[in-house]
Motif scaffolding. Structure first.
Motif, PDB file in Angstrom:
ATOM      1  N   PHE A  67     -10.468  33.980 -53.617  1.00 12.21           N
ATOM      2  CA  PHE A  67     -10.742  33.085 -52.869  1.00 12.21           C
ATOM      3  C   PHE A  67     -12.153  33.325 -51.827  1.00 12.21           C
ATOM      4  O   PHE A  67     -12.736  32.747 -51.774  1.00 12.21           O
ATOM      5  N   LEU A  68     -12.022  34.733 -51.357  1.00 14.31           N
ATOM      6  CA  LEU A  68     -13.120  35.016 -50.819  1.00 14.31           C
ATOM      7  C   LEU A  68     -14.684  35.096 -51.623  1.00 14.31           C
ATOM      8  O   LEU A  68     -15.580  34.854 -50.905  1.00 14.31           O
ATOM      9  N   ARG A  69     -14.366  35.488 -52.730  1.00 10.86           N
ATOM     10  CA  ARG A  69     -15.559  35.711 -53.466  1.00 10.86           C
ATOM     11  C   ARG A  69     -16.014  34.709 -54.397  1.00 10.86           C
ATOM     12  O   ARG A  69     -17.336  34.368 -54.735  1.00 10.86           O
ATOM     13  N   VAL A  70     -15.047  33.547 -54.438  1.00 10.08           N
ATOM     14  CA  VAL A  70     -15.559  32.413 -55.297  1.00 10.08           C
ATOM     15  C   VAL A  70     -15.217  30.990 -54.742  1.00 10.08           C
ATOM     16  O   VAL A  70     -16.113  30.456 -54.609  1.00 10.08           O
ATOM     17  N   THR A  71     -13.870  31.032 -54.222  1.00  9.41           N
ATOM     18  CA  THR A  71     -13.838  29.638 -53.626  1.00  9.41           C
ATOM     19  C   THR A  71     -14.385  29.113 -52.253  1.00  9.41           C
ATOM     20  O   THR A  71     -15.196  28.322 -52.321  1.00  9.41           O
ATOM     21  N   LEU A  72     -14.369  30.504 -51.509  1.00  7.41           N
ATOM     22  CA  LEU A  72     -15.014  29.940 -50.188  1.00  7.41           C
ATOM     23  C   LEU A  72     -16.495  29.782 -50.335  1.00  7.41           C
ATOM     24  O   LEU A  72     -17.163  28.662 -49.762  1.00  7.41           O
ATOM     25  N   PRO A  73     -17.393  30.835 -51.044  1.00  7.02           N
ATOM     26  CA  PRO A  73     -18.567  30.380 -51.075  1.00  7.02           C
ATOM     27  C   PRO A  73     -19.079  29.102 -51.761  1.00  7.02           C
ATOM     28  O   PRO A  73     -19.965  28.306 -51.442  1.00  7.02           O
ATOM     29  N   LEU A  74     -18.263  28.682 -52.837  1.00  5.18           N
ATOM     30  CA  LEU A  74     -18.518  27.404 -53.370  1.00  5.18           C
ATOM     31  C   LEU A  74     -17.930  26.151 -52.535  1.00  5.18           C
ATOM     32  O   LEU A  74     -18.536  25.044 -52.791  1.00  5.18           O
ATOM     33  N   ALA A  75     -17.300  26.463 -51.526  1.00  2.00           N
ATOM     34  CA  ALA A  75     -16.589  25.426 -50.873  1.00  2.00           C
ATOM     35  C   ALA A  75     -17.883  25.125 -49.666  1.00  2.00           C
ATOM     36  O   ALA A  75     -17.607  24.259 -48.777  1.00  2.00           O
ATOM     37  N   MET A  76     -18.781  26.327 -49.339  1.00  3.74           N
ATOM     38  CA  MET A  76     -19.495  26.094 -48.361  1.00  3.74           C
ATOM     39  C   MET A  76     -20.197  24.887 -47.805  1.00  3.74           C
ATOM     40  O   MET A  76     -20.261  24.439 -46.889  1.00  3.74           O
ATOM     41  N   PRO A  77     -20.941  24.286 -49.157  1.00  6.23           N
ATOM     42  CA  PRO A  77     -21.546  23.020 -48.723  1.00  6.23           C
ATOM     43  C   PRO A  77     -20.697  22.205 -48.174  1.00  6.23           C
ATOM     44  O   PRO A  77     -21.064  21.284 -47.286  1.00  6.23           O
ATOM     45  N   GLY A  78     -19.360  21.855 -48.636  1.00  3.21           N
ATOM     46  CA  GLY A  78     -18.346  21.039 -47.754  1.00  3.21           C
ATOM     47  C   GLY A  78     -18.148  21.415 -46.446  1.00  3.21           C
ATOM     48  O   GLY A  78     -18.148  20.656 -45.595  1.00  3.21           O
ATOM     49  N   VAL A  79     -18.127  22.737 -45.865  1.00  3.62           N
ATOM     50  CA  VAL A  79     -17.700  23.249 -44.790  1.00  3.62           C
ATOM     51  C   VAL A  79     -19.040  22.989 -44.018  1.00  3.62           C
ATOM     52  O   VAL A  79     -18.859  22.498 -42.923  1.00  3.62           O
ATOM     53  N   ILE A  80     -20.076  23.271 -44.510  1.00  6.72           N
ATOM     54  CA  ILE A  80     -21.304  22.919 -43.467  1.00  6.72           C
ATOM     55  C   ILE A  80     -21.479  21.350 -43.327  1.00  6.72           C
ATOM     56  O   ILE A  80     -22.022  20.854 -42.259  1.00  6.72           O
ATOM     57  N   GLY A  81     -21.196  20.652 -44.314  1.00  6.14           N
ATOM     58  CA  GLY A  81     -21.391  19.199 -44.025  1.00  6.14           C
ATOM     59  C   GLY A  81     -20.073  18.895 -43.115  1.00  6.14           C
ATOM     60  O   GLY A  81     -20.393  18.012 -42.206  1.00  6.14           O
ATOM     61  N   ALA A  82     -19.069  19.452 -43.110  1.00  7.40           N
ATOM     62  CA  ALA A  82     -18.141  18.886 -42.001  1.00  7.40           C
ATOM     63  C   ALA A  82     -18.358  19.788 -40.934  1.00  7.40           C
ATOM     64  O   ALA A  82     -18.319  18.877 -39.821  1.00  7.40           O
ATOM     65  N   THR A  83     -18.994  20.857 -40.631  1.00  5.68           N
ATOM     66  CA  THR A  83     -19.392  21.262 -39.530  1.00  5.68           C
ATOM     67  C   THR A  83     -20.345  20.352 -38.785  1.00  5.68           C
ATOM     68  O   THR A  83     -20.157  19.719 -37.702  1.00  5.68           O
ATOM     69  N   LEU A  84     -21.312  19.948 -39.490  1.00 10.72           N
ATOM     70  CA  LEU A  84     -22.331  18.878 -38.840  1.00 10.72           C
ATOM     71  C   LEU A  84     -21.798  17.684 -38.727  1.00 10.72           C
ATOM     72  O   LEU A  84     -22.157  17.074 -37.428  1.00 10.72           O
ATOM     73  N   ILE A  85     -20.933  17.056 -39.580  1.00 10.77           N
ATOM     74  CA  ILE A  85     -20.382  15.648 -39.374  1.00 10.77           C
ATOM     75  C   ILE A  85     -19.479  15.825 -38.001  1.00 10.77           C
ATOM     76  O   ILE A  85     -19.515  14.914 -37.370  1.00 10.77           O
ATOM     77  N   VAL A  86     -19.012  16.844 -37.647  1.00  8.64           N
ATOM     78  CA  VAL A  86     -18.305  17.053 -36.474  1.00  8.64           C
ATOM     79  C   VAL A  86     -18.984  17.428 -35.179  1.00  8.64           C
ATOM     80  O   VAL A  86     -18.905  16.596 -34.144  1.00  8.64           O
ATOM     81  N   PHE A  87     -19.963  18.367 -35.600  1.00  6.45           N
ATOM     82  CA  PHE A  87     -20.738  18.770 -34.372  1.00  6.45           C
ATOM     83  C   PHE A  87     -21.606  17.751 -33.663  1.00  6.45           C
ATOM     84  O   PHE A  87     -21.542  17.529 -32.639  1.00  6.45           O
ATOM     85  N   ILE A  88     -22.548  16.939 -34.725  1.00  6.46           N
ATOM     86  CA  ILE A  88     -23.334  16.286 -34.122  1.00  6.46           C
ATOM     87  C   ILE A  88     -22.762  15.060 -33.126  1.00  6.46           C
ATOM     88  O   ILE A  88     -23.229  14.936 -32.066  1.00  6.46           O
TER      89      ILE A  88
END
Lengths: 297, 368
Positions: free
Chosen positions: A209-230
């Motif tokens: 999860f830490l080495r594969v899933t999470l890094p590959l999910a990061m684009p979504g996490v980054i998108g989510a962060t901006l969509i909520v933060f802004i």
């Protein structure tokens, strides 16, 4: 006539049909987003008048000096950014397991049902949802009545409403679906054999999860962060309704300047500064995470 | 090509069953795979070959039975603690990592120093012919290169068994043939047991020491490629591997050392019991199979070394080095296929030509 032949070729070209297709939304975006934005920027450099002449057409930077010089504004900016960061953190951390569950645990034919259920809160107006939180958290609200009824407290808790915490809680709830969806999409795109490969190469499920899933999910996490933060930085309904005096945010100040004090130039200057703050933080965040966004097929 | 004598067993599969709900995917699989062997699981899609591979890797539980790797029961041993590594059909190259990082993925817990690990990665890349590709982004690789990265990533961990799930199916024909040869060389070089899953019978024949042909969750036949091709134990295996002609016939008599047949169109002949690999003893209606290359067209002045019959050319398919003919043999209901190598002095025959054809009872296979 070579010119008209050329023109005729252009109107038949793919590029032309592309422009035709995007022009209605493009014109709409210019009129509805670009024009007001420009108006706000222009307003912020004009002088506030009084009486009949509300705005004097005279260039000045005094609004910025005043906005930045006011300690109350500075406090509100800091509080707004703090609240937004907390909301973003809470939302993304809570959204990730839900998105993960839908993507990895829910059977494929049930996924759309789950996504549909997640959008149900949107069926009610945002305002009503905020009021519901008021009902839940209020002085004689659901939480207090329940705790009183159970005899766990002797008088209603006051710290659960009309403060920054209540604002964070309410906003986090309101923005949860916005965070779930981009993370879900990123997780859906992960080839499941990559997770098997991680385990095959000797890693436990947690490490995979830490080495594969999470890094590959990061684009979504980054998108989510901006969509909520802004948008949360600029929210004024929630702090107005559940924030109480010390839960007010910068958007409430902007609202005050425009609608109560009638000082459009100062309100515009505060808006522009807020936009710059949000823009800079978002940009820094993107830069810090750019390695996750580099071309992944 | 044949298995090493007195080889030690690496994998023992004992009466393995696998159910998905009501679906019986593996129906009592028994097999012993030897150390250092190139073993293939061959069958049409849905026959359970990939399921079997995944149970060995530990990605699927088995419903009953046992799988032993190097003498140890793999029950409850998770995939990450099995001495196996897998090359996935999709290659499963991590898209967020470079080639080097992909190859070194499994070395995290390796006690060696970073410099030694880097050296091991470089060696693994060299072994698969990817020297200099280390810093490339994984998503910038071609199919063949991904395949090599997947191989290097698995082999660097020195597994006891390398599992390959249709690794060549995504490559074009030329690349596939190159990789087949490279895989064989690589396997001899590292000496690791390879288990290959494939639906391509040619690939299995070319690469394997032994092949298990699977249909519907069962192993239909487990043999070395030559036996599988020459002595298939059922019509189904015969039809799956290469082309086999079937002609009706009768068993006239059967003794311990001889079976006497009357084959439609070809007449009476005697065959050895080994030519009836399906076993069993039955007289009466049977079918007799023979491969296209066991029939030979006789040109002017040539004589049959064994038996001879007459036929009419019903179809000609020219392949460059080979020509396939469908021939209506006198007295046989349906045309049979035969293949001839195109060499000087043997012109390709036209449709409708009458010709003499040589055949041999030694090439027949009896199916009851």
């Amino acid at each position: 006539m070579p010119d008209s032949a050329k023109g005729g070729r252009f109107t038949r070209s793919q590029a032309f049909s592309g422009y035709v297709m995007i022009s209605p939304p493009f014109i709409y975006a210019v009129l509805m987003l670009g024009a007001p934005l420009l108006a706000v920027i222009i307003l912020s450099f004009l002088t506030d008048g009084s009486g009949a002449e509300r705005i004097i057409r005279q260039f000045t930077t005094a609004n910025y000096v005043e906005a930045l010089g006011d300690p109350l504004n500075r406090l509100l900016w800091m509080r707004s950014v703090f609240v937004s960061l907390m909301v973003t953190l809470a939302t993304v951390i809570l959204a990730f397991p839900i998105a993960y569950y839908i993507s990895f645990v829910v059977r494929p034919e049930k996924k759309s049902l789950w996504l549909f259920l997640i959008t149900i809160p949107f069926w009610t107006s945002y305002l009503i949802r905020v009021f519901l939180w008021k009902v839940i958290l209020g002085y004689s609200g659901v939480v207090n009545s329940a705790l009183l009824g159970l005899g766990l407290i002797d008088e209603p808790l006051q710290w659960i409403n009309y403060n920054v915490g209540a604002v964070i809680l309410t906003l986090a709830h309101a923005y949860a679906p916005f965070a779930i969806l981009p993370i879900f999409v990123a997780l859906e795109k992960i080839d499941r054999s990559l997770l098997e490969a991680g385990q095959d190469l000797g890693e436990s499920k947690a490490m995979t999860f830490l080495r594969v899933t999470l890094p590959l999910a990061m684009p979504g996490v980054i998108g989510a962060t901006l969509i909520v933060f802004i948008p949360t930085v600029g929210d004024y309904v929630t702090p107005q309704l559940v924030g109480g005096p010390e839960g007010r945010l910068i958007a409430n100040m902007i609202q005050l300047q425009f609608l109560k004090l009638d000082n459009y130039p100062l309100g515009s200057a505060i808006s522009v500064i807020t936009m710059v703050i949000v823009g800079v933080i978002s940009l820094l965040f993107l830069l810090a995470n750019r390695r996750f966004l580099r071309g992944q097929r | 090509m044949t298995a090493v004598p007195d080889a030690k067993p690496m994998i023992e599969i004992r009466d393995v069953h696998k159910y998905y709900g009501d679906y019986h995917a593996l129906r009592g699989i028994n097999a012993v795979i030897n150390a250092g062997e190139f073993f293939s699981l061959l069958g049409p899609s849905g026959c359970g070959k990939t399921t079997l591979l995944r149970t060995i890797a530990g990605f699927e539980d088995i419903s009953s039975g046992a799988i032993l790797i190097d003498g140890k029961d793999m029950h409850e041993v998770p995939a990450n603690r099995r001495p196996t590594n897998m090359v996935f059909q999709s290659y499963a190259i991590f898209p967020h990592l470079t080639v080097e990082q992909n190859v070194g993925f499994g070395l995290r817990k390796d006690p060696r120093s970073p410099a030694e690990k880097a050296k091991a990665v470089a060696e693994a890349l060299a072994m698969v012919g990817l020297t200099g590709f280390g810093t490339r982004a994984a998503h910038a690789l071609s199919g063949g290169q991904r395949q090599r990265v997947a191989l290097a990533r698995a082999l660097i961990l020195k597994p006891k068994v390398l599992l390959l799930d249709e690794p060549l199916s995504a490559l074009d024909k030329k690349m596939r043939e190159t990789m087949q040869e490279e895989l064989i060389k690589l396997q001899r070089q590292v000496g690791i047991t390879f288990i290959l899953v494939t639906h391509d019978q040619e690939e299995a024949l070319v690469m394997s020491d032994r092949i298990a042909v699977m249909f519907e969750g069962e192993i239909a036949q487990l043999d070395d490629p030559e036996t599988l091709y020459r002595r298939p134990n059922s019509r189904r295996v015969a039809e799956f591997i290469g082309v086999m002609n079937f002609v009706p016939g009768k068993v006239l008599s059967e003794t311990a050392g001889r079976i006497e047949l009357d084959v439609q169109g070809l007449g009476r002949c005697q065959i050895a019991p080994a030519q009836a690999p399906a076993g069993g003893r039955a007289t009466g209606e049977i079918s007799v199979g023979f491969r296209p290359e066991t029939l030979t067209i006789l040109y002017e002045g040539q004589a049959a070394s064994d038996r001879e019959c007459m036929g009419t050319i019903a179809e000609v398919v020219y392949f460059g080095d080979m020509t396939y003919y469908d021939v209506k043999l006198d007295g046989v209901d349906r045309p049979v296929r035969l293949s001839m190598r195109n060499v000087p002095g043997r012109p390709v025959l036209d449709l409708g030509v009458r010709t003499r054809i040589a055949w041999s009872p030694g090439a027949l296979v009896l199916f009851r």
